[in-house]
Design a protein around this motif. Structure first.
Motif, short mmCIF file in Angstrom:
data_model
loop_
_atom_site.label_atom_id
_atom_site.label_comp_id
_atom_site.label_asym_id
_atom_site.label_seq_id
_atom_site.Cartn_x
_atom_site.Cartn_y
_atom_site.Cartn_z
N ILE A 171 8.38 -25.65 -11.93
CA ILE A 171 7.19 -26.49 -12.10
C ILE A 171 6.19 -26.23 -10.97
CG2 ILE A 171 6.37 -28.90 -12.09
CD1 ILE A 171 9.08 -29.55 -13.58
N ARG A 172 6.71 -26.02 -9.75
CA ARG A 172 5.82 -25.70 -8.63
C ARG A 172 5.06 -24.40 -8.94
NH1 ARG A 172 6.13 -22.47 -4.55
NH2 ARG A 172 8.34 -21.98 -4.78
N LEU A 173 5.77 -23.39 -9.40
CA LEU A 173 5.12 -22.11 -9.71
C LEU A 173 4.12 -22.25 -10.86
CD1 LEU A 173 8.12 -19.63 -9.38
CD2 LEU A 173 6.13 -19.77 -7.86
N PHE A 174 4.51 -22.99 -11.91
CA PHE A 174 3.61 -23.19 -13.05
C PHE A 174 2.31 -23.85 -12.58
CE2 PHE A 174 7.51 -23.77 -16.04
CZ PHE A 174 7.66 -22.39 -16.13
N SER A 175 2.45 -24.86 -11.71
CA SER A 175 1.25 -25.60 -11.31
C SER A 175 0.40 -24.78 -10.35
CB SER A 175 1.61 -26.98 -10.75
OG SER A 175 2.22 -26.85 -9.50
N GLU A 176 1.03 -23.88 -9.59
CA GLU A 176 0.26 -23.04 -8.66
C GLU A 176 -0.39 -21.84 -9.37
OE1 GLU A 176 3.07 -24.10 -4.80
OE2 GLU A 176 2.95 -22.02 -5.48
N ASN A 177 0.38 -21.20 -10.27
CA ASN A 177 -0.08 -19.92 -10.84
C ASN A 177 -0.37 -19.97 -12.34
OD1 ASN A 177 0.62 -19.05 -8.24
ND2 ASN A 177 2.69 -18.50 -8.91
N GLY A 178 -0.13 -21.12 -12.95
CA GLY A 178 -0.32 -21.22 -14.40
C GLY A 178 0.99 -20.93 -15.12
N TYR A 179 1.14 -21.57 -16.29
CA TYR A 179 2.39 -21.45 -17.05
C TYR A 179 2.56 -20.05 -17.60
CZ TYR A 179 5.80 -22.24 -20.77
OH TYR A 179 6.88 -22.16 -21.59
N GLU A 180 1.50 -19.52 -18.24
CA GLU A 180 1.61 -18.20 -18.87
C GLU A 180 1.86 -17.11 -17.84
OE1 GLU A 180 2.03 -17.71 -21.92
OE2 GLU A 180 1.41 -19.65 -22.72
N ALA A 181 1.20 -17.23 -16.69
CA ALA A 181 1.25 -16.16 -15.69
C ALA A 181 2.58 -16.11 -14.92
CB ALA A 181 0.10 -16.30 -14.70
#
Lengths: 230, 230
Positions: B24-34
């Motif tokens: 979730i940290r990565l999704f919120s920092e870099n976007g879900y698709e990316a």
């Protein structure tokens, strides 16, 4: 080839239902995975291109009648109502009646959906759209009601409707339109919003509730109430 | 490399929550698709293979804490209860408390989920699993209650919980654990199953309900009641 030539006079909603029916027939005959978009388009008498103008995917087409029905329910709720709580219940009744009239199709779909987890999820999400419609409608129609009462009521109506709808589709003879009406009247009574309770006595009455042991005399009850009020 | 060396003493549930947090940290920092599965695995300190032993997909990992929480709620409900209706409300309280304790994570997830329709759908489906758990529990704990009452009650509890949970996550200061307790007590009162109503005073009281115009004197009310009872 005129793609709609075989469907004279149909409106877009009927057209979507027609494609959905053909798709569900093919899914139930040949399996969901094995059926291609090309086969659905051919069975419905439309081109692949027309199919994709109306639907994004195979998953989309199987619940296409819900799209039309959701619009129909929204239109129904948009008309004036003297009793918004009852209107929500009537709206749920419209959904039930639609699937009862198309019971064979609903049953075939039910059998397809049970075997494909992604479709089961999709069906739940679709059901939730009715609930959200009911919440949005009630929040604007009875804006003074506490939001959590509206949220709870809409959830209870939707859940009872869905339970009876599933029972009807599975062939339960007791799951009739009348059973649904009664169940939703029970929900309104539970929430104190059936005609004759909250709705018809909004600001003109105060209400007093008194609990007392059975056998208490009328004099004793009158005296206790008098004490409390005084 | 020992994949779990950085997580000494964690059990499988905590491990899943750990991976979910990193995702979730990565999704919120870099976007879900990316964000790739490789990046999630690296951030969580596990191999790609270990990731896929626990999760089927990216979509799976974002709600991984719900899996643990659903198990926890099921265990809670499996213990004996003198008041099954209250137990369902307490179970909903456990869910709320979990996400309040992890509010930062919940808020980050909320922001990610809002932008990805497939995740919004997945969240709805996850929420529905709690409702089904409540229905199954009540049907076995209070088997004599009409099924539609159980279905409506579980739906209302779940919907009120979800409403307050979303409000809390979005930062509404009024959406507290106490507000939830009160809201769920209101649902139990609505259904007549709060302590002190159906549960504790089943046959020991009669109840009289009287409606009258505001401003009616105590004498007048007493007299009318006396008339009706007499």
């Amino acid at each position: 080839m005129s793609e709609r030539a075989d469907l004279p006079g149909t409106d877009p909603a009927q057209f979507r239902v027609h494609v959905a029916s053909q798709a569900i027939r093919l899914f139930s005959e040949n399996g969901y995975e094995a059926t291609t978009v090309e086969q659905i388009a051919a069975a419905a008498g439309v081109s692949r291109r027309t199919f994709f103008r109306q639907f994004r995917s195979k998953e989309d087409v199987i619940f296409a009648d819900h799209e039309s029905l959701l619009e129909h329910v929204a239109e129904f709720l948009a008309s004036d109502s003297a009793d918004p709580w009852a209107s929500v219940c009537e709206a749920a009744g419209l959904v039930f009646d639609f699937f009862r009239r198309n019971r064979d199709l609903s049953m075939r779909r039910y059998r397809v959906v049970q075997h494909v987890p992604a479709l089961r999820d999709r069906e739940l999400v679709t059901g939730f759209r009715y609930e959200r419609l009911f919440v949005d409608y009630l929040r604007s129609a009875v804006p003074r009601e506490p939001v959590l009462e509206v949220v709870g009521f809409a959830a209870a109506v939707t859940a009872c409707h869905n339970y009876l709808l599933r029972s009807m589709i599975k062939g339960d003879e007791d799951a009739t339109a009348e059973a649904l009406s009664q169940a939703l009247l029970d929900v309104r009574r539970t929430y104190g919003v059936a005609s004759g309770s909250k709705t018809s006595t909004p600001e003109s009455k105060s209400v007093l509730v008194v609990a007392f042991p059975p056998g208490t005399s009328a004099e004793e009850i009158s005296r206790k109430i008098h004490e409390q009020l005084g």
